[in-house]
Design a protein around this motif. Structure first.
Motif, PDB file in Angstrom:
ATOM      1  N   UNK A   1       1.019  -0.861   0.089  1.00  0.00           N
ATOM      2  CA  UNK A   1       0.305   0.400   0.143  1.00  0.00           C
ATOM      3  C   UNK A   1       0.904   1.261  -0.382  1.00  0.00           C
ATOM      4  N   UNK A   2       0.764   1.915  -0.701  1.00  0.00           N
ATOM      5  CA  UNK A   2       0.715   3.828  -0.708  1.00  0.00           C
ATOM      6  C   UNK A   2       0.234   5.132  -0.724  1.00  0.00           C
ATOM      7  N   UNK A   3       0.851   5.300   0.386  1.00  0.00           N
ATOM      8  CA  UNK A   3      -0.352   6.093   0.408  1.00  0.00           C
ATOM      9  C   UNK A   3       0.885   7.470   0.837  1.00  0.00           C
ATOM     10  N   UNK A   4      -0.589   8.756   0.258  1.00  0.00           N
ATOM     11  CA  UNK A   4       0.695  10.514   0.628  1.00  0.00           C
ATOM     12  C   UNK A   4       0.695  10.551   1.866  1.00  0.00           C
ATOM     13  N   UNK A   5       1.228  11.505   2.570  1.00  0.00           N
ATOM     14  CA  UNK A   5       1.678  11.220   3.616  1.00  0.00           C
ATOM     15  C   UNK A   5       2.637  12.503   3.833  1.00  0.00           C
ATOM     16  N   UNK A   6       2.319  13.335   4.950  1.00  0.00           N
ATOM     17  CA  UNK A   6       3.212  14.636   5.316  1.00  0.00           C
ATOM     18  C   UNK A   6       3.879  13.964   6.529  1.00  0.00           C
ATOM     19  N   UNK A   7       5.199  14.534   6.759  1.00  0.00           N
ATOM     20  CA  UNK A   7       6.126  14.667   8.593  1.00  0.00           C
ATOM     21  C   UNK A   7       5.518  15.765   9.192  1.00  0.00           C
ATOM     22  N   UNK A   8       5.278  15.840  10.019  1.00  0.00           N
ATOM     23  CA  UNK A   8       5.050  16.886  11.067  1.00  0.00           C
ATOM     24  C   UNK A   8       6.101  16.710  12.087  1.00  0.00           C
ATOM     25  N   UNK A   9       5.338  18.036  13.137  1.00  0.00           N
ATOM     26  CA  UNK A   9       6.434  17.764  13.951  1.00  0.00           C
ATOM     27  C   UNK A   9       5.455  16.202  14.917  1.00  0.00           C
ATOM     28  N   UNK A  10       4.197  15.688  14.875  1.00  0.00           N
ATOM     29  CA  UNK A  10       3.907  14.685  15.755  1.00  0.00           C
ATOM     30  C   UNK A  10       3.849  13.490  15.364  1.00  0.00           C
ATOM     31  N   UNK A  11       4.530  13.272  13.415  1.00  0.00           N
ATOM     32  CA  UNK A  11       5.319  12.109  13.350  1.00  0.00           C
ATOM     33  C   UNK A  11       4.330  12.078  11.999  1.00  0.00           C
ATOM     34  N   UNK A  12       4.015  11.115  11.722  1.00  0.00           N
ATOM     35  CA  UNK A  12       3.552  10.844   9.774  1.00  0.00           C
ATOM     36  C   UNK A  12       1.946  11.506  10.100  1.00  0.00           C
ATOM     37  N   UNK A  13       1.270  11.659   9.206  1.00  0.00           N
ATOM     38  CA  UNK A  13       0.120  11.754   8.774  1.00  0.00           C
ATOM     39  C   UNK A  13      -0.315  11.534   7.689  1.00  0.00           C
ATOM     40  N   UNK A  14      -1.016  10.274   7.750  1.00  0.00           N
ATOM     41  CA  UNK A  14      -1.308   9.401   6.831  1.00  0.00           C
ATOM     42  C   UNK A  14      -2.402   9.719   5.968  1.00  0.00           C
ATOM     43  N   UNK A  15      -2.814  10.200   4.735  1.00  0.00           N
ATOM     44  CA  UNK A  15      -3.635  10.907   3.715  1.00  0.00           C
ATOM     45  C   UNK A  15      -4.281  11.395   4.116  1.00  0.00           C
ATOM     46  N   UNK A  16      -3.844  12.771   5.233  1.00  0.00           N
ATOM     47  CA  UNK A  16      -5.204  13.328   6.695  1.00  0.00           C
ATOM     48  C   UNK A  16      -5.928  13.014   6.998  1.00  0.00           C
ATOM     49  N   UNK A  17      -5.894  11.307   7.221  1.00  0.00           N
ATOM     50  CA  UNK A  17      -6.942  10.774   8.261  1.00  0.00           C
ATOM     51  C   UNK A  17      -6.076   9.580   9.824  1.00  0.00           C
ATOM     52  N   UNK A  18      -4.721   9.231   9.267  1.00  0.00           N
ATOM     53  CA  UNK A  18      -3.808   9.037  10.719  1.00  0.00           C
ATOM     54  C   UNK A  18      -2.799   9.286  10.934  1.00  0.00           C
ATOM     55  N   UNK A  19      -1.873  10.170  11.965  1.00  0.00           N
ATOM     56  CA  UNK A  19      -1.079   9.834  12.485  1.00  0.00           C
ATOM     57  C   UNK A  19       0.154   8.976  12.796  1.00  0.00           C
ATOM     58  N   UNK A  20       1.047   8.367  12.208  1.00  0.00           N
ATOM     59  CA  UNK A  20       1.049   7.339  12.937  1.00  0.00           C
ATOM     60  C   UNK A  20       2.964   8.093  13.403  1.00  0.00           C
ATOM     61  N   UNK A  21       3.521   7.582  14.906  1.00  0.00           N
ATOM     62  CA  UNK A  21       4.946   7.839  14.231  1.00  0.00           C
ATOM     63  C   UNK A  21       6.161   7.584  13.349  1.00  0.00           C
ATOM     64  N   UNK A  22       7.155   8.276  13.987  1.00  0.00           N
ATOM     65  CA  UNK A  22       7.947   7.223  12.681  1.00  0.00           C
ATOM     66  C   UNK A  22       8.919   6.706  12.999  1.00  0.00           C
TER      67      UNK A  22
END
Ligand code: ATP
Ligand code: MG
Lengths: 288, 349
Positions: free
Chosen positions: B240-261
């Motif tokens: 699975x490949x999902x667009x994501x953005x690295x933020x201060x809290x971790x990785x924000x995936x597809x705007x719906x989930x945030x997971x730790x680096x």
């Protein structure tokens, strides 16, 4: 009766198929049309002049008489014409097929510049009926001083026979999967070995069909032979037969014996090679 | 046995370049598998090694010797074709002995060699048959026998098993592998089949559109794909490949989930977050809700296709999951097995 009715049923069915009945009828009618004159010729050839005049054409020859064959052979000069026919046909047919097969292999399987042009030339060659070319051919052969010689007739025969055979064989060779010749190349085979060991055996049905057709056509060829072979010593069988016909028109027995002797070799060659006609010899070469 | 060196090889048909500089080192005795989507140039590369295609530029060497201009027969290679290419008029024995016969070896020697190879491949009872009288699997083995008899430096296989049914394919896979171990020969093998590549290869070369994307052992490619292409190509079902953005809290995936680096990774800005279907967990504390589209039980696993924030994801669960399409499924995307790729270049971060 049971055997006969079997023929009208599709394999594994016990219903009579009207299509099969019609097919069989058509075959029988066709066979009759072809066999009738043949029977006439054979029967007549075996009858003495008396019997020819006094019995029906389709009456069995009651006392078969081979005398007609003997005298027709002598009077028609068959030893000369048959000899010429054998020389010309036995050189031209194998040589022509061999040249055609090699050319077709090269055009189909050897990467070459201009191979399409050569093929187009061959196709063009098949479109020319040689009857319209008789006069130029005569001039050409005459210019080479080859009138009344074997090369004088064999060369034009080759020129008109080869393109057609190349065309047929090219189509056949082109359809042989390229992996077959590639595998052989990796195995170390030269093009000539690939041709001889793989393509020739694979194309045996086509080659034998072409051989039969070409043999019959060459054996019976008339127009070109008439133009180029003017000396009776060089005549082929059809020329001899024509001459015989004009001289001994009324001697039906001998005439028909002469006809049989003229066409018999072609019929024998046909019977010898027709068993190679079986198709599907390539099955299993590659997985379909 | 030999090494094969492919250096900066390019291939053009007319004006069209279809191979744009390929480098593949192949070690002595290695089993190398070329994979890639249809039309990427696998067969072409193999055929260039065999000498059946001209190399437009670059070098191919076998055992340190440049072979670009050598005829196929002089390269000491053997090739097994997808359609086997057995000589239809020859018996199995003649097929197998053809190369030796051409080489002018004595009859007795040819017979011995053919019998030896037939023994290895259990072809002995079939030696007198013609190819038409063989099953697909038997033909395949004859094609291999023909290669073995020549005792070449390098074996080339172009999708040799693709015409066989699934069961036979598994069997032949094992046979080829065993053969490789027994002969210790160098093998270059083209396949479409993921499982074939993963199970048989010492080294896999992933190709795409006339380029090499990555070379590595099967597990290297699976665990550390060099880019998005390899990541999605290797493994089935695909990663699975999902667009994501690295933020201060971790990785924000597809705007719906945030997971730790994931441990050991670092990135910033826009990335692609890659997670294999079997690393998506159902439930968990930071689970988000996905909409189930399709549920496919395979027996040992359950494959679930779902959407998450407008993106389709695939979940593979070892457990039986009793869920109907249309319902919601809590899934967790956090995993130490996650992969991060540059959102623009697709390269692994
Ligand atoms: N003779 C040819 N002329 C022009 N283009 C060709 C020729 N042979 C192959 N190609 C092109 O080269 C590319 C690579 O072909 P190749 O057969 O190597 O692909 P492949 O990876 O083996 O594909 P597949 O998995 O479908 O067998 C393709 O885009 C194909 O169209
Ligand atoms: Mg291919």
């Amino acid at each position: 009766m049971s055997l006969l009715s079997q023929a009208f049923r599709p394999v594994g069915s016990n219903r009579v198929d009207p299509m099969l009945v019609a097919l069989w009828l058509a075959l029988v009618v066709l066979a009759l049309v072809w066999i009738t004159p043949f029977i006439f010729i054979v029967f007549t050839a075996l009858k003495s002049s008396d019997a020819v005049m006094n019995t029906s054409a389709f009456a069995l020859p009651t006392e078969p008489d081979f005398g007609n064959f003997v005298s027709a052979w002598q009077r028609g000069n068959f030893s000369t014409t048959a000899f010429n026919g054998v020389i010309i046909t036995f050189i031209k047919v194998p040589l022509g097929l061999f040249i055609s097969a090699m050319a077709a292999y090269a055009l189909a399987k050897v990467p070459m510049r201009f191979s399409k042009v050569f093929l187009a030339l061959c196709v063009f060659g098949t479109m020319l009926p040689f009857q319209v070319m008789l006069a130029p051919i005569f001039k050409q052969v005459n210019a080479f001083g080859l009138i009344n010689t074997y090369p004088g007739i064999i060369l034009p025969y080759l020129a008109f026979g080869v393109p057609y055979q190349v065309f047929i064989l090219h189509g056949f060779f082109a359809a042989v999967p390229k992996e077959l010749s590639e595998a052989a190349r990796i195995d170390g085979a030269s093009h000539f070995t690939i041709f001889r060991r793989i393509f020739l055996p694979v194309s045996l049905p086509v080659l034998s069909a072409l051989l039969i057709l070409d043999f019959v056509a060459t054996w019976n060829e008339f127009a070109m032979a008439l133009v180029i072979l003017q000396d009776p010593k060089m005549w082929t069988l059809p020329l001899g037969l024509m001459n015989f016909q004009s001289q001994f028109q009324s001697n039906y027995g001998e005439l028909n014996a002469a006809i049989i002797m003229t066409v018999l070799p072609a019929a024998i060659v046909y019977l010898m090679f027709q068993r190679y006609f079986v198709a599907g010899l390539t099955t299993g070469a590659v997985k379909e | 046995m030999a090494s094969v060196q492919i250096s900066n090889v390019k291939k053009s048909y007319g004006a069209v370049e279809i191979m744009h500089g390929v480098d593949v080192p192949i070690g002595d005795g290695e089993f190398v598998i070329l994979v890639g989507p249809s039309g990427c140039g696998k067969s072409t590369l193999l055929r260039m090694i065999a000498g059946l295609e001209v190399v437009t530029s670059g070098d191919i060497s076998i055992d340190g010797k440049r072979v670009n201009d050598l005829e196929p027969k002089d390269r000491d290679i053997a090739m097994v074709f997808q359609n086997y290419a057995l000589y239809p008029q020859m018996t199995v024995a003649q097929n197998m002995g053809f190369a030796l016969e051409i080489a002018g070896r004595p009859k007795a020697e040819i017979k011995a060699e053919v019998e030896k190879a037939a023994e290895i491949l259990s072809l002995t009872p079939l030696l007198a048959r013609k190819p038409a009288q063989l099953s697909g699997g038997q033909r395949q083995r004859v094609a291999m026998g023909r290669a073995i008899v020549r005792n070449p430096k390098v074996f080339l296989f172009d999708e040799p098993l693709s015409n066989l049914d699934a069961k036979l394919r598994v069997k032949m896979r094992a046979e080829i592998k065993a053969l490789h171990q027994r002969l210790g020969s160098t093998i270059v093998y083209v396949t479409h089949d993921q499982i074939e590549a993963m199970t048989m290869a010492d080294k896999i070369v992933v190709m795409n559109a006339g380029r090499v994307e990555q070379i590595g052992t099967p597990l290297e490619l699976y665990d550390r794909p060099a880019n998005l292409f390899v990541a999605t190509f290797m493994g089935s079902p695909a990663m699975n490949i999902l667009p994501a953005k690295v933020t201060a809290d971790g990785i924000s995936i597809a705007g719906v989930a945030t997971v730790p680096m994931p441990a050991g990774l670092s990135a910033s800005g826009e990335v692609s977050y890659g997670l294999r279907p079997d690393h998506v967990t159902i439930g968990g504390q930071d689970a988000v809700s996905a909409d189930v589209l399709v549920v496919e039980p395979t027996g040992s696993e359950t494959h679930i296709t779902a959407t998450l924030g407008g993106h389709e994801i695939m979940i593979v669960s070892r457990d039986r999951v009793d869920i109907a399409p249309g319902s919601k499924l809590p899934v967790s995307l956090a995993s130490e097995h996650a992969h991060l790729f540059d959102a623009v270049s697709g390269r692994r971060l």
